[in-house]
Scaffold this active site. Structure first.
Site, short mmCIF file in Angstrom:
data_model
loop_
_atom_site.label_atom_id
_atom_site.label_comp_id
_atom_site.label_asym_id
_atom_site.label_seq_id
_atom_site.Cartn_x
_atom_site.Cartn_y
_atom_site.Cartn_z
N HIS A 144 -80.72 -19.90 -37.10
CA HIS A 144 -80.38 -19.37 -38.44
C HIS A 144 -79.09 -20.20 -38.77
O HIS A 144 -78.79 -20.02 -39.88
CB HIS A 144 -80.37 -17.75 -38.40
CG HIS A 144 -79.47 -17.20 -37.55
ND1 HIS A 144 -79.80 -16.85 -36.31
CD2 HIS A 144 -78.05 -16.86 -37.44
CE1 HIS A 144 -79.09 -16.21 -35.51
NE2 HIS A 144 -77.82 -16.24 -36.14
N ASP A 173 -85.83 -18.95 -32.97
CA ASP A 173 -84.34 -19.26 -33.31
C ASP A 173 -83.73 -20.09 -32.68
O ASP A 173 -82.69 -19.75 -31.77
CB ASP A 173 -83.94 -17.73 -33.47
CG ASP A 173 -82.62 -17.43 -33.96
OD1 ASP A 173 -82.23 -18.30 -34.78
OD2 ASP A 173 -82.17 -16.21 -33.88
N GLY A 252 -70.40 -12.29 -34.61
CA GLY A 252 -69.68 -13.30 -33.95
C GLY A 252 -70.16 -13.80 -32.51
O GLY A 252 -69.76 -14.86 -32.14
N SER A 254 -73.59 -14.37 -31.68
CA SER A 254 -74.76 -14.96 -31.75
C SER A 254 -74.54 -16.41 -31.79
O SER A 254 -73.69 -17.07 -32.23
CB SER A 254 -75.49 -14.63 -33.31
OG SER A 254 -76.57 -13.69 -33.20
N SER A 269 -79.74 -14.41 -30.43
CA SER A 269 -80.52 -14.35 -31.62
C SER A 269 -80.13 -12.95 -32.48
O SER A 269 -79.79 -13.39 -33.73
CB SER A 269 -82.12 -14.18 -31.59
OG SER A 269 -82.80 -14.04 -32.81
#
Length: 298
Positions: A144, A173, A252, A254, A269
């Protein structure tokens, strides 16, 4: 560019373009009494997952097989209401002893936030692991994040150090970013105590395995792998094959690194809770990301 700071920051599990739950904990466990184990076979549980995928894949749900209960545990967050909640409940009920449902107060949603790591076009995300591809340096981060930006810097408004080559989200992801600047790129993870953990290889997580997660918001935390092949239904779509853990994370964290010693396991994720009260975090497996992108560690 301050090269003396880059090894720790590059290795750090980077920071944050996170898919993180922002409210109460979304867990596959509950304070309620656990249901009795079933006698379902592996084939029956796989069929149950397929049925859920066809009938109950609404945003705000997640499911995984609990190996002790031999059931598919379906977690439903606070956004699933009315007809959608009835839809999920009906699908679970029709599976009988092969599935059970748990309610959680958390909200599954992607969230760009974070700490000190890599900056994109209006977003800030975490670097996971440094890798190589065709002899050239790259790094892995969350998909993402890669979808959100094509170029990355090591500081807000700084010069470009890398460009997104491939990003997959939803479905998976992960993203791979090609270094275009002169930043150092050690195969290590920042331990936030002045040291780094060398990363020598990638491996598959195991249920019950003790693991660590490094992130720029909450630094290093540890916990245990609780489930494999987890399906999570974000608002943006379904992500499959994730690692479930009881490791805490916050906005913060991920995009960063899940590891066990010198073995890279996952990329952050999403999750729920926080590192004060505890929580749960899901990870994209690193071996799958490496295979898909043609990269390798170190």
């Amino acid at each position: 560019m301050n090269h003396s700071r880059i090894p720790g920051r590059r290795a750090a599990l980077a920071v944050a373009g996170a898919v993180v739950l922002t409210t109460a904990s979304l867990t596959l466990q509950s304070a309620q009494a656990a249901p009795a184990p079933s006698t379902a076979s592996a084939a029956e549980l796989a069929s149950a997952r397929a049925e859920l995928n066809a009938r109950a894949a609404v945003p705000g749900t997640a499911w995984a097989v609990d190996p002790k209960l031999r059931k598919v545990v379906v977690t439903v967050d606070s956004t699933v209401k009315g007809a959608r909640l009835d839809q999920v409940r009906k699908a679970v009920a029709d599976l009988g002893d092969k599935a059970t449902i748990k309610r959680a107060a958390g909200v599954l949603r992607p969230l760009v936030a974070g700490g000190d790591a890599i900056w994109g076009s209006g977003v800030r995300c975490s670097l996971g692991f440094n890798v190589t591809k065709d002899g050239q340096p790259y790094f892995l981060t969350a998909g993402h994040c890669g979808k959100a930006s094509g170029d990355w810097s090591d500081s807000q408004g700084g010069g470009s150090i890398g460009s997104t080559e491939t990003a997959e989200f939803p479905g998976h992801d992960y993203a791979i970013v090609r270094y275009t600047g002169s930043a150092d790129h050690p195969s290590s993870v920042d331990l936030y105590n002045g040291g780094q953990q060398n990363i020598a290889k990638a491996g598959e997580a195991r249920v019950g395995e003790r693991v660590q997660r490094s992130g720029s918001t909450t630094q290093v935390h540890e916990g245990q792998v609780t489930a494999l092949n987890v399906t999570v239904n974000y608002q943006e779509g379904q992500v499959d094959g994730l690692i479930g853990t009881n490791v805490c994370a916050e906005p913060g964290d991920s995009g960063g690194a899940l590891f066990d010693g010198d073995t890279a396991l996952g990329l952050t994720s999403g999750g729920s809770g926080d590192c004060s009260s505890g929580g749960e975090t899901f990870f994209q497996p690193v071996p799958a990301a490496l295979q898909a992108t043609g990269a390798q560690l170190p």
